[in-house]
Design a protein around this motif. Sequence first.
Motif, PDB file in Angstrom:
ATOM      1  N   PHE A 131       0.839  -1.199   0.000  1.00  0.00           N
ATOM      2  CA  PHE A 131       0.000   0.000   0.000  1.00  0.00           C
ATOM      3  C   PHE A 131       0.874   1.250   0.000  1.00  0.00           C
ATOM      4  CE2 PHE A 131      -2.823   3.165   2.010  1.00  0.00           C
ATOM      5  CZ  PHE A 131      -3.914   3.036   1.183  1.00  0.00           C
ATOM      6  N   ALA A 132       1.980   1.203   0.767  1.00  0.00           N
ATOM      7  CA  ALA A 132       2.887   2.357   0.804  1.00  0.00           C
ATOM      8  C   ALA A 132       3.472   2.611  -0.582  1.00  0.00           C
ATOM      9  CB  ALA A 132       4.003   2.121   1.821  1.00  0.00           C
ATOM     10  N   VAL A 133       3.865   1.520  -1.285  1.00  0.00           N
ATOM     11  CA  VAL A 133       4.374   1.669  -2.652  1.00  0.00           C
ATOM     12  C   VAL A 133       3.313   2.338  -3.524  1.00  0.00           C
ATOM     13  CG1 VAL A 133       5.063   0.417  -4.724  1.00  0.00           C
ATOM     14  CG2 VAL A 133       5.935  -0.282  -2.512  1.00  0.00           C
TER      15      VAL A 133
ATOM     16  N   ILE B  61       2.981   6.081  -2.750  1.00  0.00           N
ATOM     17  CA  ILE B  61       4.115   6.878  -3.230  1.00  0.00           C
ATOM     18  C   ILE B  61       4.068   7.021  -4.748  1.00  0.00           C
ATOM     19  CG2 ILE B  61       6.618   6.868  -3.497  1.00  0.00           C
ATOM     20  CD1 ILE B  61       6.877   5.998  -0.693  1.00  0.00           C
TER      21      ILE B  61
END
Lengths: 313, 302
Positions: free
Chosen positions: B111-113, B116
């Motif tokens: 999810f962080a990828v 970003i």
Amino acid sequence: MYPLIAAASGSSVLVARALEFFTFKYDFARDALIASILVGALCGVVGVFLVLRGLSLLGDAAGHATLPGLAVAFILTGGLAAPALLLGALTSAFLASVTVGVLSRGARSRPDASIGIVLSVFFGAGTVLLTYIQRTATTSYAGLDSMLLGNVAGISSGQLLSIVVAAIVLIGGVALTYRHLLVSTFDSVFAASIGVRTRLIHYALLATLSVTIVVSVQAVGVVLVSAMLITPASAALFLSSRLERVLAFAGLIGAVSGALGAFVSYLGEGVATGPAIVLAASSFFLVCMIFGPRNGLARRWFNQRSRSTRQEA
Amino acid sequence: MSPHELFIEPWTIGAWMWRGTLAASLAAVPCAVLGVFLYLRRLSLIADALTHVALPGIVAVFLMTGSMEPLPMLLGAAAVGALASYAIENLASRDGVRSDAAIGIVFTALFAVGVILLSTSVQNAHIDTQCVLFGDVLGISDESLLLLGVVAPLVCLCVALGWRWLGLVSFDPGLAVNLGLPVAFVHYALMGGVSVATVASFEAIGAILAIAFIIVPAATAHILADRLHVMVGIAVAHALTSVLVGMYTAVWFDLSASGCIVCVGGALYAAAFLFAPRHGVMTTALRRSARRRVASRISRVA
């Protein structure tokens, strides 16, 4: 030729920004760095107990559950008064973790589903309240939006103070009650039999979790706060089997991830701090999983090979 | 306000109430049906992971193809979903990683990828974070509605065709293996189905609230039902009731439609948890106190 120059000037901008960051030219960069490091360390330490007790995703539920509390506090006070928002978020996070416990004890319920139900229903209530705020608010609600993915650069001195106080008190509290925590985490029946108040410890842990999440949400956001509780702790569990070392490693991994994330998000345009910190922690997890001395992939592979060569000999 | 104004008028002003209700129902029904099997296999929280990783899937496909065509989006999200569920299982089967921690590690990283990539590379695209997180039922586009119209019946048809396999694998995986059923295939088909249903309903309900559409109907149905087909029926009924009541609430008070649907669903769950005829907390307590009263009366007589 031109792309080369552009690339060179691009990298010189990066270098200049890096220099800016490390010389602490701007106060907000320094504050952001301190906040990220402390949040990382605090989440790492608290997360170890969650992971060991099989409550990893409770952090996810409590993190999402801060949203309705924030919204209610915003509606009641009509502004972004930091103490009120913190109190609101704290109340709803604690309420959510207690609700998960209540639902899990019902006749036909499953603990994993209870976490999912609390997470999504609290978050749903939060979105409803957010639309209400968007419709009625006279003052800016931009601060609430940044709670979703975290914005450590916009952190106020009051928020920084709350993070510092929470980190000192909670990590100090863990150090003081270390023996009780240790025995009740690994063998709660035995702990109860020698007079440790396991129920009290359980609720104290839920309260600690709520405080940790509420102060961390400002930096890493509602959606990703669970990663900071789970990932450094799981990485540290590959490094040692002694609880005090695991706690130290988890705190360290969390703090370094916080610093790296704050740095990267300062360098990169549009990179939110929360995701950057989480990705740093995930990379540490990968490294620990491969090279960790306890159950690490490399060590295991090596052991297997040396065993088979011994058998051949 | 007369009842006519409250209940009929929203349907007559333009098509948005029809479209919104249709979209929400088409999103909710397949999620509820698949959710029952996830719930029975104690995989509810995999849904949490799969709904979140649909975001990086969509963003990755957008970066590769540069378009928002529905079919590649579905395939991309299903691929990332399969990757995530494989990674979770692989991690969870190792010594040293707890299975619930494995879920949390994998989906937050992906999810962080996604976030970003979304904020750095896709700035001009028609995907904004707000919409991806919360969805927009009332402003649903023609393409998404069409996508839901194709995916929802397809998912339900697949469940109907694989009914016996799904049931057996959910209740007794050991027996299913012994009978020679392709248990791994059923597992990944289920995961793929959840990914596809999630992506199709993305624009309508958003990433985070999709998990409510998957878990809450199944949990409510499990309190009330003792047989699999009854459980699926109750889950679908729960989904449709919360959609209808939620839509009305959202329109009356001008609030987030998906949020209202989830809140109504949560209220229905709470009602079932407390007052279900056999397993409700309150009903059990009342029955116990009645029994105690009878017992004390008998002992007094004796």
